[in-house]
Structure formats: structure tokens, C-alpha cells
Design an enzyme around this catalytic site. Structure first.
Site, mmCIF file in Angstrom:
data_model
loop_
_atom_site.group_PDB
_atom_site.id
_atom_site.type_symbol
_atom_site.label_atom_id
_atom_site.label_comp_id
_atom_site.label_asym_id
_atom_site.label_seq_id
_atom_site.Cartn_x
_atom_site.Cartn_y
_atom_site.Cartn_z
ATOM 1 N N ARG A 1 2.191 5.761 12.644
ATOM 2 C CA ARG A 1 2.282 4.344 12.254
ATOM 3 C C ARG A 1 3.257 3.592 13.161
ATOM 4 O O ARG A 1 3.023 2.437 13.518
ATOM 5 C CB ARG A 1 2.675 4.215 10.776
ATOM 6 C CG ARG A 1 2.586 2.780 10.271
ATOM 7 C CD ARG A 1 2.779 2.668 8.772
ATOM 8 N NE ARG A 1 4.126 3.056 8.366
ATOM 9 C CZ ARG A 1 4.522 3.166 7.098
ATOM 10 N NH1 ARG A 1 3.664 2.923 6.107
ATOM 11 N NH2 ARG A 1 5.752 3.520 6.809
ATOM 12 N N LYS B 1 5.000 -2.724 11.019
ATOM 13 C CA LYS B 1 6.324 -2.518 10.425
ATOM 14 C C LYS B 1 7.348 -2.936 11.480
ATOM 15 O O LYS B 1 7.915 -2.118 12.194
ATOM 16 C CB LYS B 1 6.484 -1.052 10.004
ATOM 17 C CG LYS B 1 7.484 -0.880 8.877
ATOM 18 C CD LYS B 1 7.314 0.460 8.196
ATOM 19 C CE LYS B 1 8.552 0.851 7.424
ATOM 20 N NZ LYS B 1 8.972 -0.079 6.386
ATOM 21 N N GLU C 1 1.715 -7.100 -2.017
ATOM 22 C CA GLU C 1 2.559 -5.907 -2.198
ATOM 23 C C GLU C 1 3.932 -6.370 -2.642
ATOM 24 O O GLU C 1 4.149 -7.566 -2.853
ATOM 25 C CB GLU C 1 2.641 -5.107 -0.892
ATOM 26 C CG GLU C 1 3.247 -5.881 0.270
ATOM 27 C CD GLU C 1 3.439 -5.043 1.536
ATOM 28 O OE1 GLU C 1 3.388 -3.807 1.460
ATOM 29 O OE2 GLU C 1 3.671 -5.648 2.598
HETATM 30 N N1 PXG Z 1 5.451 -2.217 1.973
HETATM 31 C C1 PXG Z 1 6.483 -2.561 2.759
HETATM 32 C C2 PXG Z 1 6.638 -3.990 3.160
HETATM 33 C C3 PXG Z 1 7.380 -1.587 3.199
HETATM 34 O O1 PXG Z 1 8.395 -1.924 3.989
HETATM 35 C C4 PXG Z 1 6.125 0.074 1.940
HETATM 36 C C5 PXG Z 1 5.264 -0.937 1.571
HETATM 37 C C6 PXG Z 1 5.852 1.466 1.506
HETATM 38 O O2 PXG Z 1 5.400 2.243 2.615
HETATM 39 P P1 PXG Z 1 5.653 3.807 2.715
HETATM 40 O O3 PXG Z 1 4.940 4.198 3.958
HETATM 41 O O4 PXG Z 1 7.129 4.011 2.780
HETATM 42 O O5 PXG Z 1 5.065 4.430 1.503
HETATM 43 C C7 PXG Z 1 7.198 -0.248 2.778
HETATM 44 C C8 PXG Z 1 8.156 0.800 3.224
HETATM 45 C C9 PXG Z 1 14.219 0.392 2.318
HETATM 46 C C10 PXG Z 1 12.964 1.039 2.768
HETATM 47 O O6 PXG Z 1 15.278 0.762 2.834
HETATM 48 C C11 PXG Z 1 11.756 0.416 2.647
HETATM 49 C C12 PXG Z 1 10.600 1.046 3.096
HETATM 50 C C13 PXG Z 1 10.662 2.296 3.626
HETATM 51 C C14 PXG Z 1 11.865 2.914 3.726
HETATM 52 C C15 PXG Z 1 13.034 2.281 3.296
HETATM 53 O O7 PXG Z 1 14.153 -0.511 1.466
HETATM 54 N N2 PXG Z 1 9.464 0.367 2.963
#
Ligand code: PXG
Length: 290
Positions: free
Chosen positions: A50, A149, A182
Site C-alpha cells: 500500500r 495514505k 469512513e
Molecule cells: N482510514 C484511515 C483514514 C486511516 O488512516 C484506516 C482507515 C484503517 O486502515 P488500516 O490499514 O490500518 O486497517 C486508517 C489507518 C493513528 C493511526 O495513529 C491511524 C491509522 C493507522 C495507524 C495509526 O491514529 N489509520
């Protein structure tokens, strides 16, 4: 703590980037948040892939192959004695001029931080979250695609501020058509009868790695899984709801805009998926120590 920066493992105090780095000046870069459980990095290949897709979308060349990046993450975990931890992978455009032209940047910074995990309070998982929809809509995919991301998280941060003002921990972001996209750092799910529902990616959601794992676990458990456009009405009238993300894992949602979801307590299917997710995170992943 040792930080990986541009191929070197250096002490935290010495891990620095230039104030001219476009990651800092413009949010021009990409990142990943990854977790390690029990001496293994969970879904490392998927996260690295990703990261490379995000980089490709913004025409950022990562000066490592995916395989080299995987090895660098594992090595950074190893030197930091990580068994359970949180890994942040960052690639910035690198230092350039004050103008925003990315062609002036030639030295992309690759940074890997492997830290102890800061878990959310356990009460949140037992009691469940209260969340609200907020006014700030998710970025349009025709503007800055939410699938990327990127280091520019202001869209999500604005929504988070609105959640904080409303006195809750997380915000549901709608897209400009009013459909659910989301949350600020998590994907959103609902369950109705024996069906698991989550917004389609084109509604403005990140292709969450936890989202994908949970959809597979649900199917294996006999739930039907669909990705239709969801409205706020669909959320309010659901039997169960939860959020997924690398940091939060699976966290039950018990109210949305003050409407009780189902009984107002974490649902049975949600609890079942949490158990299965924990079993998987504790038993799979890229080994740090061999
Ligand atoms: N939506 C967004 C906008 C994200 O940033 C997710 C969904 C979930 O994706 P994953 O692949 O992790 O299942 C994310 C991921 C934090 C933090 O510190 C946030 C994420 C990942 C790691 C840490 O708040 N967001």
C-alpha cells in the site's frame, strides 16, 4: 531507541529531517502505520504494498524495493527488541526549495520508527465508542484520493477536531454526496441480521488492511459481506457497529449521533470478530526473530 533513516540506524536524537523537506513544508509524502504482535509484523507485505501504491499515485520514487523495505522494517524492529509494537513508515519527497515544485527535491527520506504500542484504554473495548457524524466531508477522490495514505491528514484532523468539540473520540466522515465514507483513522462497519456492511472504497475510504482481514473473517464465519453506499439512516438502524484500523483493531460502536445502535452494547458478532482477529494477529505475520 534506534530510528532507521536513509539506510542508517541512528539514535532517536540524531534522527532528523531538514526544515526544507517537502514532507514538512507541504505534507508531500506517504506513510504507513503497522503493528507487531508476539514477535511478528502483522500484514507487513500488504502495508508495504500500500505504501508503494500511495507513492506511485503521487509520483514519488521510493529508493528501495518492496523486499528491501520489508527487510528494513524487520531489522528496525529487531534492533529495538520489539515483540509487540507500533511501526511508522514514512517516505517524504525530501528537501527542496520553498517553492512547491516537487522536481526540486532529489533526496527522498525513508524513515522507519519502531516503538512500543500505546494501547487504547481497555474500557473503550468493553463499553464501546460513542461517535458522531461531522460537518467536514471526506476529500473527493477527484481531488486528493482518500486511498492515498499521504502525509497530509488535515481533512481527517478537521473532522477529529469536530468530534472532540462534540465530546466524542471519533468522527464519521460523509462524502460530498452524503454517503458514509469512513472515520478519521478507521474504517466503519455495521451488521444487520447476518450481513456485514461497509462503505465501498469509492465512497472515500482508505483500503484498510484491517478492513480486508475483517471482511474475510466475517465470510469464513458465515456472515454475508456487502459494500453498498450507506446513509446515516442505515447506521442508525443497524444491529451492531464497529470500527477497524491497525491501531484500534476492532472497536465496538454503541451510539451514533446519540442513537443507540442495537441494544446499545457491543454486539455478539462484533465480539466474535474481535476474538478471531486477536487469534490471527497473535499467530501470523513476518517473523522478527528467527
Ligand atoms: N482510514 C484511515 C483514514 C486511516 O488512516 C484506516 C482507515 C484503517 O486502515 P488500516 O490499514 O490500518 O486497517 C486508517 C489507518 C493513528 C493511526 O495513529 C491511524 C491509522 C493507522 C495507524 C495509526 O491514529 N489509520
Amino acid at each position: 531507541m534506534k530510528i532507521y533513516i536513509d539506510g542508517q540506524l541512528v539514535e532517536k536524537e540524531d534522527a532528523k529531517v531538514s526544515v526544507f523537506d517537502h514532507g514538512f513544508l507541504y505534507g508531500d509524502g506517504v506513510f504507513e502505520g503497522i503493528r507487531a504482535y508476539n514477535g511478528r509484523v502483522f500484514k507487513l507485505k500488504e502495508h508495504v504494498q500500500r505504501l508503494f501504491y500511495s507513492a506511485k499515485a503521487i509520483m514519488l520514487d521510493i529508493p528501495l524495493s518492496q523486499e528491501e523495505m520489508i527487510r528494513a522494517v524487520v531489522e528496525t524492529c529487531r534492533v529495538n527488541d520489539i515483540k509487540d509494537g507500533y511501526i511508522r513508515l514514512i517516505v517524504t519527497r525530501g528537501p527542496g526549495t520553498l517553492g512547491l515544485n516537487p522536481n526540486k527535491c532529489h533526496d527522498q527520506a525513508v524513515i522507519i520508527i519502531a516503538d512500543k504500542i500505546q494501547l487504547y484504554p481497555p474500557e473503550l473495548y468493553q463499553k464501546g465508542l460513542e461517535i458522531v457524524t461531522v460537518p467536514t466531508t471526506r476529500n473527493l477522490h477527484s481531488a486528493l484520493n482518500p486511498a492515498i495514505k499521504s502525509l497530509n491528514y488535515l481533512n481527517n484532523i478537521l473532522a477529529k477536531i469536530e468530534a472532540n468539540i462534540a465530546g466524542v473520540e471519533e468522527a464519521i466522515m460523509l462524502n460530498s454526496d452524503g454517503f458514509v465514507a469512513e472515520c478519521t483513522g478507521d474504517n466503519l462497519f455495521i451488521i444487520r441480521n447476518d450481513t456485514l456492511l461497509t462503505p465501498p472504497l469509492y465512497a472515500g475510504a482508505l483500503r484498510g488492511i484491517t478492513r480486508n482481514v475483517v471482511m474475510n473473517l466475517a465470510e469464513e464465519s458465515g456472515l454475508k459481506v456487502f459494500e453498498p453506499n450507506l446513509t446515516r439512516y442505515d447506521l442508525y438502524t443497524a444491529d451492531e457497529s464497529f470500527l477497524t484500523g491497525t491501531g484500534a483493531e476492532i472497536i465496538p460502536v454503541v451510539t451514533i449521533d446519540k442513537r443507540k445502535i442495537g441494544t446499545g452494547e457491543p454486539g455478539q458478532n462484533t465480539k466474535m470478530l474481535i476474538e478471531k482477529y486477536q487469534a490471527l494477529t497473535n499467530s501470523s505475520g513476518e517473523p522478527i526473530y528467527t
